[in-house]
Design an enzyme around this catalytic site. Structure first.
Site, PDB file in Angstrom:
ATOM      1  N   GLU A 428      -1.245  15.839 -10.713  1.00  0.00           N
ATOM      2  CA  GLU A 428      -1.448  16.103 -12.149  1.00  0.00           C
ATOM      3  C   GLU A 428      -2.795  16.792 -12.408  1.00  0.00           C
ATOM      4  O   GLU A 428      -3.458  16.530 -13.408  1.00  0.00           O
ATOM      5  CB  GLU A 428      -1.279  14.829 -12.980  1.00  0.00           C
ATOM      6  CG  GLU A 428       0.152  14.305 -12.909  1.00  0.00           C
ATOM      7  CD  GLU A 428       0.453  13.176 -13.860  1.00  0.00           C
ATOM      8  OE1 GLU A 428      -0.258  13.002 -14.857  1.00  0.00           O
ATOM      9  OE2 GLU A 428       1.438  12.452 -13.587  1.00  0.00           O
TER      10      GLU A 428
HETATM   11  C1  LIG Z   1       2.676  12.236  -3.953  1.00  0.00           C
HETATM   12  C2  LIG Z   1       2.714  13.526  -4.688  1.00  0.00           C
HETATM   13  C3  LIG Z   1       3.469  13.637  -5.846  1.00  0.00           C
HETATM   14  C4  LIG Z   1       3.527  14.853  -6.527  1.00  0.00           C
HETATM   15  N1  LIG Z   1       4.362  14.988  -7.615  1.00  0.00           N
HETATM   16  C5  LIG Z   1       4.554  16.218  -8.157  1.00  0.00           C
HETATM   17  C6  LIG Z   1       5.557  16.445  -9.157  1.00  0.00           C
HETATM   18  O1  LIG Z   1       6.230  15.516  -9.587  1.00  0.00           O
HETATM   19  N2  LIG Z   1       5.735  17.691  -9.606  1.00  0.00           N
HETATM   20  C7  LIG Z   1       4.998  18.754  -9.167  1.00  0.00           C
HETATM   21  O2  LIG Z   1       5.235  19.871  -9.619  1.00  0.00           O
HETATM   22  N3  LIG Z   1       4.033  18.579  -8.223  1.00  0.00           N
HETATM   23  C8  LIG Z   1       3.808  17.348  -7.709  1.00  0.00           C
HETATM   24  N4  LIG Z   1       2.855  17.167  -6.732  1.00  0.00           N
HETATM   25  C9  LIG Z   1       1.997  18.271  -6.366  1.00  0.00           C
HETATM   26  C10 LIG Z   1       0.559  18.090  -6.808  1.00  0.00           C
HETATM   27  O3  LIG Z   1       0.457  18.288  -8.175  1.00  0.00           O
HETATM   28  C11 LIG Z   1      -0.292  19.035  -5.971  1.00  0.00           C
HETATM   29  O4  LIG Z   1      -0.488  18.383  -4.738  1.00  0.00           O
HETATM   30  C12 LIG Z   1      -1.597  19.395  -6.594  1.00  0.00           C
HETATM   31  O5  LIG Z   1      -1.360  20.243  -7.675  1.00  0.00           O
HETATM   32  C13 LIG Z   1      -2.545  20.082  -5.631  1.00  0.00           C
HETATM   33  O6  LIG Z   1      -1.921  21.129  -4.953  1.00  0.00           O
HETATM   34  P1  LIG Z   1      -2.008  21.199  -3.351  1.00  0.00           P
HETATM   35  O7  LIG Z   1      -1.735  19.846  -2.826  1.00  0.00           O
HETATM   36  O8  LIG Z   1      -1.161  22.308  -2.894  1.00  0.00           O
HETATM   37  O9  LIG Z   1      -3.516  21.496  -3.065  1.00  0.00           O
HETATM   38  P2  LIG Z   1      -4.226  22.916  -2.987  1.00  0.00           P
HETATM   39  O10 LIG Z   1      -3.988  23.672  -4.230  1.00  0.00           O
HETATM   40  O11 LIG Z   1      -3.900  23.559  -1.700  1.00  0.00           O
HETATM   41  O12 LIG Z   1      -5.741  22.462  -2.984  1.00  0.00           O
HETATM   42  C14 LIG Z   1      -6.360  21.875  -1.826  1.00  0.00           C
HETATM   43  C15 LIG Z   1      -7.768  21.469  -2.220  1.00  0.00           C
HETATM   44  O13 LIG Z   1      -8.495  22.601  -2.716  1.00  0.00           O
HETATM   45  C16 LIG Z   1      -8.991  22.364  -4.030  1.00  0.00           C
HETATM   46  N5  LIG Z   1      -8.914  23.605  -4.803  1.00  0.00           N
HETATM   47  C17 LIG Z   1      -7.846  24.407  -5.001  1.00  0.00           C
HETATM   48  N6  LIG Z   1      -8.161  25.447  -5.776  1.00  0.00           N
HETATM   49  C18 LIG Z   1      -9.469  25.323  -6.082  1.00  0.00           C
HETATM   50  C19 LIG Z   1     -10.391  26.102  -6.853  1.00  0.00           C
HETATM   51  N7  LIG Z   1     -10.033  27.212  -7.484  1.00  0.00           N
HETATM   52  N8  LIG Z   1     -11.659  25.639  -6.959  1.00  0.00           N
HETATM   53  C20 LIG Z   1     -12.074  24.508  -6.359  1.00  0.00           C
HETATM   54  N9  LIG Z   1     -11.244  23.750  -5.607  1.00  0.00           N
HETATM   55  C21 LIG Z   1      -9.960  24.145  -5.467  1.00  0.00           C
HETATM   56  C22 LIG Z   1      -8.065  21.297  -4.586  1.00  0.00           C
HETATM   57  O14 LIG Z   1      -8.684  20.546  -5.614  1.00  0.00           O
HETATM   58  C23 LIG Z   1      -7.798  20.447  -3.355  1.00  0.00           C
HETATM   59  O15 LIG Z   1      -8.871  19.560  -3.146  1.00  0.00           O
HETATM   60  C24 LIG Z   1       2.779  15.953  -6.050  1.00  0.00           C
HETATM   61  C25 LIG Z   1       2.003  15.815  -4.892  1.00  0.00           C
HETATM   62  C26 LIG Z   1       1.981  14.638  -4.210  1.00  0.00           C
HETATM   63  C27 LIG Z   1       1.193  14.557  -2.933  1.00  0.00           C
END
Ligand SMILES: Cc1cc2nc3c(=O)[nH]c(=O)nc-3n(C[C@H](O)[C@H](O)[C@H](O)COP(=O)(O)OP(=O)(O)OC[C@H]3O[C@@H](n4cnc5c(N)ncnc54)[C@H](O)[C@@H]3O)c2cc1C
Length: 640
Positions: A428
């Site tokens: 979120e």
């Molecule tokens: C258990 C679980 C439930 C989930 N449920 C849902 C759901 O119901 N629906 C849905 O759509 N998604 C869902 N998600 C997805 C979740 O919202 C994403 O994991 C989240 O948005 C982060 O994306 P990512 O994991 O790909 O991380 P990434 O985007 O790859 O980021 C990796 C790291 O880099 C940091 N980062 C990225 N961009 C930047 C920036 N510009 N500046 C500084 N730091 C940055 C992030 O904060 C993070 O620490 C779920 C994920 C999990 C693990």
């Protein structure tokens, strides 16, 4: 600049453009936090703390009582072990109306308020994170929330009654290449020739409830439109029935915690979706997702407060009963400080969660910054509380509940709480993305007014026009950020000094952000270390105001102990704020970034010698241009 750098910049610019287009650029009402970043401490916008509504409490009581009885009998360790919430439990939740807490009564829901909803969530999380996730993914971000905000009357009549009865729903935004940057999504929705349907193709990742859901809200790319001669990505939201041919759950994902999360990879292969299932309108899907999350993320702060309370209770009882070195461990200063901080922070977390929800409910208030701070603040403070609770329980904190029980001790599930809690800082909107989002709004006013004055490429004409536009504002705004009219906040008694500090610190924050813009110019957008310090100061100021206001309300009701908790919380917050001001421009930021660049380029890979691989070698080679290997690396044979 290398070709890779140019590609990275182009893709970053595109991501920013799409995000900007989806951003709510207008303010729908006042916001305490928005004013904070402009150096104005408008306590009147949030104080007095919204009192409980007795009529709503009476309406919510039967449901909350049923929910409590239900939660008391649920075996959460069994749910954790099996990774499954049994269907009969889900059915019981359906029957008590737990899937339609906020759905209006005319559509078959309980029609309760956001405040009652977060009370329910707080109670559930204190015992079981997986059940919270089931209900919250359904109604905080799943179909009911965007439907309530953007659905047509026809859509509401069709879906609300089903959703209220417990047709489970989910929110499908994330994809393999679209996490924090959802604009990067590849799932497409192509209109059919007759214009009556869209054909959905693609794959969504980590969709909570996705493996059990009947209905999904899916964000997908519809054909680009041309804006100022350039193609602009369009993202549209659809309600999708999972029974439609072509929708397939291809994998159920498993995680560190929340073991019963019904979360999966959902594939769409030529899925025919009727045009009537578009939510809000074509091209408005990313904005819909972001707005849904703005209010949806008010759930997590309350959920975290519920978790924190459970941790506090365990820590308090254990620390007063466990004797080591001749005293209950809670009497040793090292543990005592954890307990005190835990209590003060739990109090502030609840104040933040209640206040933000009440402001959203009251209407006429733009809640997005408060919601983002509440999410960021409570998830982080909550995580520290879980960590301290584990430390206070010592070895027992690390032991599973089943193992504790098997050897005759109370099965207190701190180990599970820790596993379940950690994800709150990621989904979120991760902590970093929340800070970015808040920072974007924090600098918005100055950038809008004075961007061209500090932009090196701006022409003289642009500069002069920006100067003329901004001069009247800054002529009064800037001096008044130095010389304010001091307020006494006399009604707050012992807490008044903290609010006086907060008022002064707010003016200083306004100045600091302005100085940062003048000093760093447009590059400020990328100076996350500086911006995030400003955000953290703003977050602490909001938390202080929320804690004092709630303590004042409770004090009036005869609970003067709340004042002590707010006092301790503010004392600690003030030290954090002072530290952030001291290092606002980060004396070590450059050194930090430079080492990070070297790390990314593999220059310090020599540090990783002597270990056994854990899969990192399988990640595709980094896109960062490696620097020439140093003589030391050459000698050590590392740095590839
Ligand atoms: C258990 C679980 C439930 C989930 N449920 C849902 C759901 O119901 N629906 C849905 O759509 N998604 C869902 N998600 C997805 C979740 O919202 C994403 O994991 C989240 O948005 C982060 O994306 P990512 O994991 O790909 O991380 P990434 O985007 O790859 O980021 C990796 C790291 O880099 C940091 N980062 C990225 N961009 C930047 C920036 N510009 N500046 C500084 N730091 C940055 C992030 O904060 C993070 O620490 C779920 C994920 C999990 C693990």
């Amino acid at each position: 600049m290398t070709a890779d750098d140019r590609n990275a910049l182009a893709s970053e610019t595109e991501a920013r453009d799409v995000a900007e287009a989806a951003r709510e650029s207008e303010w729908s009402g006042p916001s305490f936090v928005r004013d904070l970043f402009l150096g104005r401490f408008r306590l009147d916008l949030i104080h007095p703390h919204p009192p409980a509504d007795p009529d709503e409490e009476r309406r919510a009581k039967p449901f909350l009582e049923k929910l409590r009885a239900f939660m008391e009998k649920v075996d959460s360790d069994e749910i954790d072990r099996t990774g499954h919430i049994p269907e009969e439990l889900v059915q019981e939740l359906r029957e008590m109306g737990a899937f339609g807490i906020k759905i209006p009564r005319e559509y078959g829901g309980l029609g309760l308020s956001q405040t009652s909803y977060i009370r329910a969530i707080e109670m559930i999380t204190s015992k079981d994170g997986s059940i919270t996730a089931l209900l919250s993914a359904h109604q905080s971000i799943g179909v009911p929330q965007p439907l309530k905000l953007f659905g047509t009357e026809e859509q509401k009549k069709t879906y609300f009654p089903r959703l209220a009865k417990g047709a489970i729903s989910a929110f499908a935004l994330t994809e393999v290449d679209a996490g924090s940057d959802p604009a990067n999504m590849r799932t497409t929705a192509t209109p059919t020739e007759d214009g009556r349907h869209y054909i959905l193709n693609g794959e969504k990742l980590w969709c909570t409830n996705g493996t059990r859901a009947e209905l999904l809200v899916v964000m997908a790319r519809t054909p680009d439109v041309v804006v100022k001669g350039k193609p602009r990505k369009q993202i549209t939201a659809f309600i999708v029935e999972t029974s439609t041919p072509g929708v397939e759950v291809v994998h159920r994902c498993h995680f560190m915690g929340l073991k019963a999360l019904e979360n999966g990879v959902i594939r769409f292969a030529d899925v025919k979706v009727p045009r009537e299932n578009v939510l809000w309108g074509e091209g408005k899907g990313l904005k819909l997702a972001l707005i849904t999350l703005n209010t949806g993320r008010l759930t997590l702060p309350a959920s975290c407060a519920g978790g924190a309370k459970a941790m506090l209770k365990v820590s308090r009882t254990w620390a007063s009963q466990r004797v080591q070195w001749g005293q209950p461990i809670g009497r040793h200063e090292a543990v005592a400080q954890m307990l005190a901080r835990m209590a003060a922070n739990t109090f502030a977390m609840e104040a933040i969660a209640e206040l933000s929800s009440a402001l959203a409910e009251r209407g006429g208030y733009d809640i997005r910054l408060e919601a983002a701070i509440a999410k960021m603040y409570n998830t982080e403070a909550g995580w520290r509380i879980v960590d301290d609770a584990l430390q206070i329980r010592g070895g027992r904190g690390y032991e599973t509940a089943a193992s504790l029980e098997a050897r005759g001790e109370a099965p207190i599930p701190i180990e599970r709480a820790m596993r379940d809690f950690r994800i709150n800082l990621i989904f979120e909107g991760s902590s970093e993305i929340m800070r970015l989002f808040i920072a974007r709004e924090a600098v918005d006013h100055h950038f809008r007014m004075a961007f061209d004055i500090v932009r090196p490429e701006a022409s003289l004409k642009e500069r002069l026009s920006a100067l003329a536009r901004s001069a009247p504002f800054y002529a009064t705004w800037y001096p008044s950020r130095w010389i304010g009219t001091p307020k006494t906040f006399g009604e707050f008694g012992k807490l008044a000094k903290h609010l006086r500090f907060a008022e002064r610190a707010t003016r200083k924050l306004g100045r600091a952000i302005f100085h940062a813009m003048v000093r760093i110019g447009p590059k400020l957008e990328r100076r996350q270390m500086v911006l995030f310090r400003a955000v953290d100061i703003g977050a602490d100021l909001f938390a202080m105001a929320a804690a004092c206001s709630r303590a004042r309300m409770l004090d009036r009701q005869g609970n003067d102990e709340a004042v002590d908790l707010a006092d301790l919380f503010c004392r600690e917050a003030r030290e954090r704020i002072k530290a952030n001001f001291r290092q606002f421009f980060g004396p070590n930021d450059k050194a930090m970034y430079s080492v990070a660049k070297d790390v990314l380029a593999g220059e310090h890979a020599w540090l990783e010698q002597g270990i056994v691989g854990i899969g990192a070698d399988e990640i595709e080679p980094t896109k960062v241009e490696p620097k020439a290997r140093t003589a030391r690396q050459e000698a050590a044979g590392v740095g590839d």
